[in-house]
Design an enzyme around this catalytic site. Structure first.
Site, PDB file in Angstrom:
ATOM      1  N   SER A 140       0.883  -1.150  -0.079  1.00 44.36           N
ATOM      2  CA  SER A 140       0.043  -0.117   0.071  1.00 44.36           C
ATOM      3  C   SER A 140       0.916   1.102  -0.038  1.00 44.36           C
ATOM      4  O   SER A 140       1.977   1.086   0.451  1.00 44.36           O
ATOM      5  CB  SER A 140      -0.992   0.064   1.144  1.00 44.36           C
ATOM      6  OG  SER A 140      -1.618   1.139   1.296  1.00 44.36           O
ATOM      7  N   TYR A 153      -2.396  -1.057  10.341  1.00 39.06           N
ATOM      8  CA  TYR A 153      -2.285  -1.444   8.854  1.00 39.06           C
ATOM      9  C   TYR A 153      -1.174  -0.817   8.391  1.00 39.06           C
ATOM     10  O   TYR A 153      -0.663  -1.379   7.712  1.00 39.06           O
ATOM     11  CB  TYR A 153      -3.455  -0.493   8.328  1.00 39.06           C
ATOM     12  CG  TYR A 153      -4.001  -0.860   6.872  1.00 39.06           C
ATOM     13  CD1 TYR A 153      -4.591  -1.601   6.180  1.00 39.06           C
ATOM     14  CD2 TYR A 153      -3.230   0.329   5.952  1.00 39.06           C
ATOM     15  CE1 TYR A 153      -4.806  -1.816   4.798  1.00 39.06           C
ATOM     16  CE2 TYR A 153      -3.330   0.051   4.683  1.00 39.06           C
ATOM     17  CZ  TYR A 153      -3.988  -1.007   4.198  1.00 39.06           C
ATOM     18  OH  TYR A 153      -4.321  -1.156   2.681  1.00 39.06           O
TER      19      TYR A 153
HETATM   20  P1  NAD Z   1     -11.376  -5.831  -0.230  1.00 34.40           P
HETATM   21  O1  NAD Z   1     -12.171  -5.834   1.159  1.00 34.40           O
HETATM   22  O2  NAD Z   1     -12.507  -5.810  -1.561  1.00 34.40           O
HETATM   23  O3  NAD Z   1     -10.927  -7.529  -0.301  1.00 34.40           O
HETATM   24  C1  NAD Z   1     -10.249  -7.927   0.687  1.00 34.40           C
HETATM   25  C2  NAD Z   1     -10.432  -9.680   0.311  1.00 34.40           C
HETATM   26  O4  NAD Z   1      -9.594 -10.207   1.412  1.00 34.40           O
HETATM   27  C3  NAD Z   1     -11.694 -10.133   0.448  1.00 34.40           C
HETATM   28  O5  NAD Z   1     -11.648 -11.296  -0.750  1.00 34.40           O
HETATM   29  C4  NAD Z   1     -11.865 -11.022   1.745  1.00 34.40           C
HETATM   30  O6  NAD Z   1     -12.765 -11.593   1.712  1.00 34.40           O
HETATM   31  C5  NAD Z   1     -10.285 -11.381   1.860  1.00 34.40           C
HETATM   32  N1  NAD Z   1     -10.360 -11.441   3.387  1.00 34.40           N
HETATM   33  C6  NAD Z   1     -10.414 -10.643   4.395  1.00 34.40           C
HETATM   34  N2  NAD Z   1      -9.997 -11.164   5.413  1.00 34.40           N
HETATM   35  C7  NAD Z   1      -9.670 -12.590   5.228  1.00 34.40           C
HETATM   36  C8  NAD Z   1      -9.243 -13.692   5.824  1.00 34.40           C
HETATM   37  N3  NAD Z   1      -9.166 -13.807   7.361  1.00 34.40           N
HETATM   38  N4  NAD Z   1      -8.804 -14.596   5.062  1.00 34.40           N
HETATM   39  C9  NAD Z   1      -8.874 -14.808   3.812  1.00 34.40           C
HETATM   40  N5  NAD Z   1      -9.539 -13.793   3.109  1.00 34.40           N
HETATM   41  C10 NAD Z   1      -9.651 -12.656   3.722  1.00 34.40           C
HETATM   42  O7  NAD Z   1     -10.181  -5.165   0.024  1.00 34.40           O
HETATM   43  P2  NAD Z   1      -9.409  -4.565  -1.402  1.00 34.40           P
HETATM   44  O8  NAD Z   1      -9.173  -3.078  -1.290  1.00 34.40           O
HETATM   45  O9  NAD Z   1      -9.522  -5.197  -2.468  1.00 34.40           O
HETATM   46  O10 NAD Z   1      -7.714  -4.885  -0.704  1.00 34.40           O
HETATM   47  C11 NAD Z   1      -6.972  -5.773  -1.238  1.00 34.40           C
HETATM   48  C12 NAD Z   1      -5.569  -5.575  -0.577  1.00 34.40           C
HETATM   49  O11 NAD Z   1      -5.130  -4.423  -1.029  1.00 34.40           O
HETATM   50  C13 NAD Z   1      -5.311  -5.390   0.732  1.00 34.40           C
HETATM   51  O12 NAD Z   1      -4.367  -5.798   1.157  1.00 34.40           O
HETATM   52  C14 NAD Z   1      -5.363  -3.810   1.118  1.00 34.40           C
HETATM   53  O13 NAD Z   1      -4.617  -3.646   2.243  1.00 34.40           O
HETATM   54  C15 NAD Z   1      -4.581  -3.601  -0.327  1.00 34.40           C
HETATM   55  N6  NAD Z   1      -4.956  -2.142  -0.598  1.00 34.40           N
HETATM   56  C16 NAD Z   1      -6.137  -1.899  -0.793  1.00 34.40           C
HETATM   57  C17 NAD Z   1      -6.295  -0.197  -1.208  1.00 34.40           C
HETATM   58  C18 NAD Z   1      -7.462   0.192  -1.405  1.00 34.40           C
HETATM   59  O14 NAD Z   1      -7.605   1.485  -1.468  1.00 34.40           O
HETATM   60  N7  NAD Z   1      -8.608  -0.373  -1.444  1.00 34.40           N
HETATM   61  C19 NAD Z   1      -5.110   0.271  -1.289  1.00 34.40           C
HETATM   62  C20 NAD Z   1      -3.866  -0.065  -0.997  1.00 34.40           C
HETATM   63  C21 NAD Z   1      -3.807  -1.088  -0.696  1.00 34.40           C
END
Ligand code: NAD
Length: 258
Positions: A140, A153
Site C-alpha cells: 500500500s 495497517y
Molecule cells: P476488499 O475488502 O475488497 O477485499 C479483501 C479480500 O480479502 C476479500 O476477498 C476478503 O474476503 C479477503 N479476506 C479478508 N479477511 C480474510 C481472511 N481472514 N482470510 C482470507 N481472506 C480474507 O479489499 P481490497 O481493497 O481489494 O484490498 C485488497 C488488498 O489491497 C489489501 O491487502 C489492501 O490492504 C490492499 N490495498 C487496498 C487499497 C484500497 O484503496 N482499496 C489501497 C492499497 C492497498
C-alpha cells in the site's frame, strides 16, 4: 503454458481483479477469501469462461497458518505447482491507538502481514525446485507513508516491504522474484467500509472524507482502478520483469511523491 497462480483474498476488490487478469491471460487460478457460496461459484464460472483456464476456490482463513499451508498444498496438488503467488488479503480498522481494540491489532497483523510469511513458507520450496517463481505482495502507499488512526495497517504494510526485500535476497539465485505493489486509494469494499469510521474519528461528514481525506491524498484526484493493479501484477509475473526484484512499485496517483 498455463501457470498456476494463487491469489489470497480474491473474492472481492483488488484480488478479484488480479485473479481475473491472470485468468484472461490463460493461467489457472486458485482464489481465496470470504463470501457467499453462490457468489464464489459465480466468480469461478466467470474466471473459467474468459479462456480455457481452470479455477478453484480454497476457503483458508488468513489468520490460520495450517489452513494457509493447505491452500498452497491444494493449489500445488491441483495444478502441479505454484508459479505465481499474490499475497493480497487484507483488512483495515480506523481508530486512535489508545482506543484500538487489541484483537483488531492482532487480526490485522495476522492477515495483512503474517499470512504472507505463511504462504511464502509453503510456496518457496515449490518455486526453488523449479528454479522459477514470482511472489507479488500487495502492500500500500501506507507501506511508505503513514496516516493517523491506521496504526496496525501502516505497521503491517511497512512490515511487508521488509519481508519482500528479505525474501528477494534469499531467492535471488533461484529464478524467483519478490516484489510489492503499493497502491493508493482504490474504491473497493475495504475503502467504502472505512469512510464512516474515518468520518467519526476526524469529526467530518462522509462526503468530506472522500474529498478532503481520500482523494486529497492523491494528486491526480482520481481513484486507482483495481484492473490497473491487475495489469501491474501481470507485468511483475512476466519474463521481462525477471531483473525486477526486492523492490516496490507505487501505483498511487502521485500520493507518495509529495
Ligand atoms: P476488499 O475488502 O475488497 O477485499 C479483501 C479480500 O480479502 C476479500 O476477498 C476478503 O474476503 C479477503 N479476506 C479478508 N479477511 C480474510 C481472511 N481472514 N482470510 C482470507 N481472506 C480474507 O479489499 P481490497 O481493497 O481489494 O484490498 C485488497 C488488498 O489491497 C489489501 O491487502 C489492501 O490492504 C490492499 N490495498 C487496498 C487499497 C484500497 O484503496 N482499496 C489501497 C492499497 C492497498
Amino acid at each position: 503454458m498455463a501457470r498456476s497462480v494463487v491469489v489470497t483474498g480474491s473474492t472481492s476488490g483488488i484480488g478479484l481483479a488480479i485473479a481475473t487478469a491472470f485468468a484472461a491471460k490463460g493461467d489457472n487460478v486458485t482464489i481465496n477469501g470470504f463470501g457467499k457460496e453462490d457468489e464464489i461459484k459465480a466468480i469461478i464460472e466467470r474466471l473459467e469462461s474468459s479462456s480455457k483456464v481452470k479455477a478453484i476456490y480454497h476457503p483458508a482463513d488468513m489468520t490460520k497458518p495450517a489452513e494457509i499451508a493447505d491452500l498452497i498444498e491444494t493449489a500445488a496438488k491441483t495444478f502441479g505447482t505454484v508459479d505465481v503467488l499474490v499475497n493480497n488479503a487484507g483488512i483495515q480498522h480506523v481508530e486512535k491507538i489508545e482506543d484500538f481494540p487489541i484483537e483488531k491489532w492482532d487480526q490485522i497483523i495476522a492477515i495483512n502481514l503474517s499470512s504472507s510469511f505463511h504462504t511464502m513458507r509453503a510456496a518457496i520450496p515449490l518455486m526453488k525446485a523449479k528454479m522459477h517463481g514470482r511472489i507479488i505482495n500487495i502492500a500500500s502507499a501506507h507501506a511508505l507513508v503513514a496516516s493517523p488512526f491506521k496504526s496496525a495497517y501502516v505497521a503491517a504494510k511497512h512490515g511487508i516491504l521488509g519481508l519482500t526485500k528479505t525474501a528477494a535476497l534469499e531467492l535471488a539465485e533461484f529464478g524467483v522474484t519478490v516484489n510489492a505493489i503499493c497502491p493508493g486509494y482504490v474504491l473497493t469494499p475495504l475503502v467504502e467500509k472505512q469512510i464512516p469510521d474515518t468520518a467519526r474519528a476526524r469529526g467530518m461528514t462522509e462526503e468530506q472524507v472522500k474529498t478532503e481525506v481520500i482523494l486529497k491524498a492523491q494528486p491526480t484526484r482520481e481513484f486507482v482502478k483495481a484492473e490497473e493493479i491487475g495489469a501491474l501484477a501481470l507485468y511483475l509475473a512476466s519474463e521481462e520483469a525477471r531483473q525486477v526484484t526486492g523492490t516496490h512499485i507505487s501505483i498511487d496517483g502521485g500520493w507518495t511523491a509529495a
